[in-house]
Design a protein around this motif. Structure first.
Motif, short mmCIF file in Angstrom:
data_model
loop_
_atom_site.label_atom_id
_atom_site.label_comp_id
_atom_site.label_asym_id
_atom_site.label_seq_id
_atom_site.Cartn_x
_atom_site.Cartn_y
_atom_site.Cartn_z
N PHE A 13 54.16 35.29 52.96
CA PHE A 13 53.32 36.34 53.51
C PHE A 13 52.22 36.74 52.53
O PHE A 13 51.07 36.90 52.90
N ALA A 14 52.57 36.86 51.24
CA ALA A 14 51.59 37.24 50.22
C ALA A 14 50.50 36.18 50.10
O ALA A 14 49.33 36.49 49.94
N ARG A 15 50.90 34.93 50.15
CA ARG A 15 49.93 33.86 50.06
C ARG A 15 48.99 33.86 51.27
O ARG A 15 47.81 33.59 51.16
N ALA A 16 49.52 34.17 52.44
CA ALA A 16 48.72 34.14 53.66
C ALA A 16 47.75 35.31 53.75
O ALA A 16 46.74 35.22 54.43
N THR A 17 48.03 36.42 53.06
CA THR A 17 47.17 37.59 53.17
C THR A 17 46.16 37.70 52.04
O THR A 17 45.38 38.63 51.99
N ARG A 18 46.15 36.77 51.10
CA ARG A 18 45.15 36.79 50.03
C ARG A 18 43.76 36.59 50.62
O ARG A 18 43.59 35.87 51.61
N PRO A 19 42.74 37.21 50.00
CA PRO A 19 41.39 36.99 50.52
C PRO A 19 40.97 35.53 50.36
O PRO A 19 41.35 34.87 49.41
N LEU A 20 40.20 35.06 51.31
CA LEU A 20 39.76 33.67 51.28
C LEU A 20 38.68 33.45 50.24
O LEU A 20 38.55 32.37 49.70
N CYS A 21 37.89 34.46 49.93
CA CYS A 21 36.80 34.34 48.97
C CYS A 21 37.21 34.97 47.65
O CYS A 21 37.75 36.07 47.63
N ARG A 22 36.97 34.28 46.55
CA ARG A 22 37.31 34.81 45.24
C ARG A 22 36.06 35.39 44.59
O ARG A 22 34.95 35.04 44.94
N SER A 23 36.27 36.27 43.63
CA SER A 23 35.15 36.78 42.86
C SER A 23 35.32 36.32 41.42
O SER A 23 36.42 35.95 41.00
N LEU A 24 34.26 36.38 40.66
CA LEU A 24 34.29 35.90 39.28
C LEU A 24 33.70 36.95 38.37
O LEU A 24 32.61 37.46 38.63
N ALA A 25 34.40 37.29 37.31
CA ALA A 25 33.90 38.21 36.29
C ALA A 25 33.62 37.39 35.04
O ALA A 25 34.55 36.86 34.43
N PRO A 26 32.35 37.23 34.66
CA PRO A 26 32.02 36.44 33.48
C PRO A 26 32.62 37.05 32.21
O PRO A 26 32.76 38.26 32.10
N LEU A 27 32.94 36.20 31.25
CA LEU A 27 33.48 36.64 29.97
C LEU A 27 32.42 36.52 28.89
O LEU A 27 31.49 35.71 28.99
N GLY A 28 32.55 37.30 27.83
CA GLY A 28 31.64 37.21 26.69
C GLY A 28 30.21 37.51 27.08
O GLY A 28 29.93 38.47 27.79
N ASP A 29 29.29 36.67 26.63
CA ASP A 29 27.86 36.89 26.92
C ASP A 29 27.39 36.05 28.10
O ASP A 29 26.21 35.80 28.26
N ARG A 30 28.31 35.64 28.94
CA ARG A 30 27.92 34.80 30.08
C ARG A 30 27.39 35.64 31.24
O ARG A 30 27.79 36.78 31.45
N ILE A 31 26.47 35.03 31.99
CA ILE A 31 25.79 35.72 33.09
C ILE A 31 25.83 34.82 34.32
O ILE A 31 25.45 33.65 34.25
N LEU A 32 26.29 35.36 35.43
CA LEU A 32 26.37 34.63 36.70
C LEU A 32 25.08 34.84 37.47
O LEU A 32 24.66 35.98 37.68
N VAL A 33 24.44 33.74 37.87
CA VAL A 33 23.10 33.79 38.47
C VAL A 33 23.10 33.08 39.82
O VAL A 33 23.69 32.01 39.97
N ARG A 34 22.41 33.69 40.78
CA ARG A 34 22.14 33.05 42.07
C ARG A 34 20.70 32.57 42.00
O ARG A 34 19.78 33.37 41.88
N LYS A 35 20.50 31.27 42.07
CA LYS A 35 19.14 30.72 42.00
C LYS A 35 18.36 31.08 43.25
O LYS A 35 18.92 31.17 44.34
N ALA A 36 17.05 31.26 43.08
CA ALA A 36 16.17 31.59 44.20
C ALA A 36 16.07 30.41 45.14
O ALA A 36 16.13 29.25 44.73
N VAL A 37 15.90 30.70 46.40
CA VAL A 37 15.75 29.65 47.42
C VAL A 37 14.29 29.25 47.47
O VAL A 37 13.39 30.09 47.48
N LYS A 38 14.06 27.95 47.50
CA LYS A 38 12.69 27.44 47.57
C LYS A 38 12.09 27.74 48.93
O LYS A 38 12.72 27.50 49.97
N GLU A 39 10.89 28.32 48.94
CA GLU A 39 10.24 28.66 50.20
C GLU A 39 9.69 27.40 50.85
O GLU A 39 9.08 26.57 50.20
N THR A 40 9.90 27.29 52.15
CA THR A 40 9.42 26.11 52.87
C THR A 40 8.31 26.43 53.86
O THR A 40 7.73 25.53 54.43
#
Length: 108
Positions: free
Chosen positions: A5-32
């Motif tokens: 039951f616990a395994r089935a109710t876990r969220p499908l999407c995970r989140s990430l917390a960077p460690l140290g001086d790391r930075i998580l970036v979403r790259k810009a989408v190229k305009e078409t």
């Protein structure tokens, strides 16, 4: 008894917390398309070198143990290097993890 039951109710999407001086970036989408509606040809060789900060690590500690927080925060628009970073996939979204020293600049 409840392990399935616990395994089935876990969220499908995970989140990430960077460690140290790391930075998580979403790259810009190229305009078409332009503002006037003109469709631009796609250039598969070039990726945009801009992005938005999604998450920031706590910073680095020096030899004496003092924490030096990063100068960026979530939501900042930044200039990225052409190469580098670690590409990761969270859910169905591709993001890149950089060290703070690898980021070239911040847009105002």
């Amino acid at each position: 008894m409840f392990s399935g039951f616990a395994r089935a109710t876990r969220p499908l999407c995970r989140s990430l917390a960077p460690l140290g001086d790391r930075i998580l970036v979403r790259k810009a989408v190229k305009e078409t398309t332009t503002a006037g509606g003109i469709i631009l040809p796609t250039d598969k060789g070039k990726e945009p070198n801009e992005g938005t900060v999604v998450a920031v690590g706590p910073g680095l500690r020096d030899v004496s143990g003092t924490l030096h927080p990063p100068s960026l925060k979530s939501g900042d628009s930044i200039l990225l290097p052409k190469y580098g970073g670690t590409e990761i996939e969270i859910g169905e979204e591709k993001m890149t993890l950089y060290r703070e020293e690898d980021i070239l600049g911040k847009f105002d």
